[in-house]
Write an enzyme that holds these catalytic residues in place. Structure first.
Site, mmCIF file in Angstrom:
data_model
loop_
_atom_site.group_PDB
_atom_site.id
_atom_site.type_symbol
_atom_site.label_atom_id
_atom_site.label_comp_id
_atom_site.label_asym_id
_atom_site.label_seq_id
_atom_site.Cartn_x
_atom_site.Cartn_y
_atom_site.Cartn_z
ATOM 1 C CE LYS A 1 7.457 8.437 -0.127
ATOM 2 N NZ LYS A 1 7.149 7.858 -1.451
ATOM 3 N N GLY A 14 -0.002 -10.448 -3.714
ATOM 4 C CA GLY A 14 -0.784 -9.513 -3.643
ATOM 5 C C GLY A 14 -1.457 -9.204 -5.009
ATOM 6 N N GLY A 48 -3.895 -6.437 -5.340
ATOM 7 C CA GLY A 48 -4.489 -5.060 -4.898
ATOM 8 C C GLY A 48 -4.545 -4.554 -6.449
ATOM 9 C CG ASN A 49 -5.588 -0.136 -6.567
ATOM 10 O OD1 ASN A 49 -6.738 -0.554 -6.910
ATOM 11 N ND2 ASN A 49 -5.271 0.535 -5.536
ATOM 12 C CB VAL A 50 -0.071 -2.862 -8.733
ATOM 13 C CG1 VAL A 50 1.159 -3.004 -9.831
ATOM 14 C CG2 VAL A 50 0.110 -1.238 -8.398
HETATM 15 P P1 NAD Z 1 -2.736 -2.087 -2.753
HETATM 16 O O1 NAD Z 1 -2.976 -1.756 -1.215
HETATM 17 O O2 NAD Z 1 -3.816 -1.774 -3.603
HETATM 18 O O3 NAD Z 1 -2.595 -3.836 -2.812
HETATM 19 C C1 NAD Z 1 -1.821 -4.586 -1.940
HETATM 20 C C2 NAD Z 1 -2.375 -5.858 -1.956
HETATM 21 O O4 NAD Z 1 -1.609 -6.712 -1.222
HETATM 22 C C3 NAD Z 1 -3.728 -5.768 -1.249
HETATM 23 O O5 NAD Z 1 -4.631 -6.506 -1.917
HETATM 24 C C4 NAD Z 1 -3.422 -6.829 0.019
HETATM 25 O O6 NAD Z 1 -4.475 -7.504 0.618
HETATM 26 C C5 NAD Z 1 -2.076 -7.590 -0.232
HETATM 27 N N1 NAD Z 1 -1.469 -8.231 0.788
HETATM 28 C C6 NAD Z 1 -1.082 -7.767 1.809
HETATM 29 N N2 NAD Z 1 -0.280 -8.615 2.582
HETATM 30 C C7 NAD Z 1 -0.273 -9.432 1.741
HETATM 31 C C8 NAD Z 1 0.645 -10.764 1.990
HETATM 32 N N3 NAD Z 1 1.140 -11.034 2.868
HETATM 33 N N4 NAD Z 1 0.404 -11.728 0.907
HETATM 34 C C9 NAD Z 1 -0.218 -11.360 -0.205
HETATM 35 N N5 NAD Z 1 -0.810 -10.218 -0.364
HETATM 36 C C10 NAD Z 1 -0.868 -9.545 0.645
HETATM 37 O O7 NAD Z 1 -1.435 -1.614 -3.298
HETATM 38 P P2 NAD Z 1 -1.129 -1.443 -4.829
HETATM 39 O O8 NAD Z 1 -1.323 -0.121 -5.214
HETATM 40 O O9 NAD Z 1 -1.434 -2.536 -5.627
HETATM 41 O O10 NAD Z 1 0.560 -1.424 -4.719
HETATM 42 C C11 NAD Z 1 1.438 -2.703 -4.575
HETATM 43 C C12 NAD Z 1 2.849 -2.725 -4.251
HETATM 44 O O11 NAD Z 1 3.460 -1.930 -5.441
HETATM 45 C C13 NAD Z 1 3.075 -1.835 -2.927
HETATM 46 O O12 NAD Z 1 4.298 -2.091 -2.467
HETATM 47 C C14 NAD Z 1 3.463 -0.254 -3.622
HETATM 48 O O13 NAD Z 1 4.018 0.377 -2.599
HETATM 49 C C15 NAD Z 1 3.882 -0.558 -4.923
HETATM 50 N N6 NAD Z 1 4.110 0.426 -5.694
HETATM 51 C C16 NAD Z 1 2.667 0.757 -6.290
HETATM 52 C C17 NAD Z 1 2.452 1.885 -7.105
HETATM 53 C C18 NAD Z 1 1.131 2.204 -7.516
HETATM 54 O O14 NAD Z 1 1.053 3.086 -8.614
HETATM 55 N N7 NAD Z 1 0.034 1.685 -6.886
HETATM 56 C C19 NAD Z 1 3.458 2.306 -7.672
HETATM 57 C C20 NAD Z 1 4.918 1.865 -7.226
HETATM 58 C C21 NAD Z 1 5.029 0.897 -6.312
#
Ligand code: NAD
Length: 351
Positions: A78, A176, A178-180
């Site tokens: 990292k 949540g 977001g993207n995932v």
């Molecule tokens: P993102 O930033 O696109 O989405 C996160 C979402 O969570 C946002 O829509 C935000 O508004 C929402 N959020 C924030 N606080 C919140 C709360 N208290 N209650 C409900 N929703 C809330 O992130 P992402 O890329 O979708 O990743 C989501 C999680 O998965 C993160 O923890 C990330 O570390 C983990 N992750 C992501 C990936 C990836 O490929 N993107 C890979 C491994 C792990």
């Protein structure tokens, strides 16, 4: 340093500074037994150098476990870039970071993480090839989130199967969108699951209600929704002494990193009869795609490995159930065993 709780025999930790760009970075290589270390570059305003170091050490170690459990030819690493204020990063900093990564000679491969984006990877790539996560326009495979959502869907399905349930009619509470999280919700909806969702970002919630027939609840209520599975896809530390007692689900499976506030919280879940799908198994789709990107795998090879999330989870669930042990503890043990087996692998005889 060597007594630091998070140090855990890191192979190498590099402190990289560059006066002209103002770069202050820490590159942590935890373990390269199974392959070069891969892990994202976090750009953050840390309260102290020590906080930055601990973050780098903790996150790189977690990558060793994640990649080992995903059966990838990768170790864990990292990097963290310390910035004085949010958004104070510059292209010159990432170019200097690229030089530091190049000096590691391929022992560390950088990717995106919180605070970094494809354009930063492009700046890094001016000085090193040990980078993944470039945009499609720059010859990379782009955002890995869709692959993470695929893996997460497979993980939720395997968790449901362990409960003796199919996805049709299953009630999933998604924290949540977001993207995932949204990608997962879409896949679950298609498979016939019923969704309750929460996100502070109102447009994402409206979309889930309109397009996926989801029920929306306030952000503060999602952890106490009565459902079959809770899927955390937002923040770390959501499963803790305070929240675990109030959960009303049979299982937890989601993508958020470090869902357990402390590893002992895995036992609290087990004692309550709640099946926990360890987050780093469920969310391994993203690192699998980045690994494929770096090594030039066909997309079918990436897909096959992501599908393996189901069997890996089932193995963890079965071992944990047989020994009445928490699943997070069993997963950590299996990951370490894979690293040890790699260390004991016989080198091919010289030709
Ligand atoms: P993102 O930033 O696109 O989405 C996160 C979402 O969570 C946002 O829509 C935000 O508004 C929402 N959020 C924030 N606080 C919140 C709360 N208290 N209650 C409900 N929703 C809330 O992130 P992402 O890329 O979708 O990743 C989501 C999680 O998965 C993160 O923890 C990330 O570390 C983990 N992750 C992501 C990936 C990836 O490929 N993107 C890979 C491994 C792990």
């Amino acid at each position: 340093m060597f007594q630091n709780l998070h140090f855990d025999d890191h192979e190498e930790v590099v402190f990289a500074a560059d006066a002209s760009s103002g770069l202050n970075a820490i590159l942590a290589v935890h373990d390269t037994t199974l392959g070069p270390s891969l892990g994202g570059c976090r750009v953050w305003t840390y309260d102290s150098d020590e906080a930055a170091l601990n973050d780098a050490l903790r996150l790189s170690r977690a990558m060793t476990y994640k990649s080992a459990m995903a059966d990838l030819p990768l170790g864990g690493g990292k990097s963290v870039v310390m910035v004085p204020t949010r958004g104070a990063k510059t292209g010159a900093m990432f170019e200097a970071l690229g030089k530091a990564i190049q000096r590691l000679g391929g022992r560390y491969i950088v990717a995106e993480d919180v605070g970094s984006e494809p354009s930063d990877m492009k700046a890094i790539s001016t000085h090193t090839d040990h980078v993944t996560g470039l945009s499609v326009a720059d010859g990379g495979l782009g955002d890995p989130s869709a692959t993470t959502a695929d893996g997460c869907f497979i993980g939720v399905r395997a968790t449901a199967a362990a409960l003796g349930r199919e996805l049709e009619g299953l009630h999933v509470a998604v924290q949540g969108l977001g993207n995932v999280g949204f990608g997962l919700a879409k896949r679950l909806h298609r498979a016939g699951a019923r969704l309750t969702v929460a996100d502070p970002h109102a447009p994402a919630v409206s979309r889930a209600v309109e397009e996926l027939g989801a029920k929306a609840v306030p952000v503060g209520d999602i952890l106490t929704v009565e459902a079959d599975i809770l899927s955390p896809n937002a923040l770390g530390g959501v499963l803790n002494e305070r929240t675990i007692g109030a959960l009303k689900v049979a299982a937890v499976a989601g993508a958020a990193n470090n869902q357990l506030a402390r590893s002992e919280d895995g036992e609290l879940l087990r004692a309550r009869g709640i099946l926990f799908a360890p987050d780093y198994l469920v969310n391994a789709g993203g690192v699998t795609k980045m690994c494929g990107d770096y090594f030039g795998w066909e997309s079918a090879a990436v897909t096959r490995r992501v599908e393996g999330i189901a069997d890996r989870l089932s193995a963890v669930f079965a071992t944990a159930a047989a020994g009445s042990r928490p699943t997070n503890e069993v997963a950590d043990e299996m990951a370490l065993e894979k690293v040890r087996a790699g260390a004991n692998r016989l080198e091919p005889a010289p030709a």
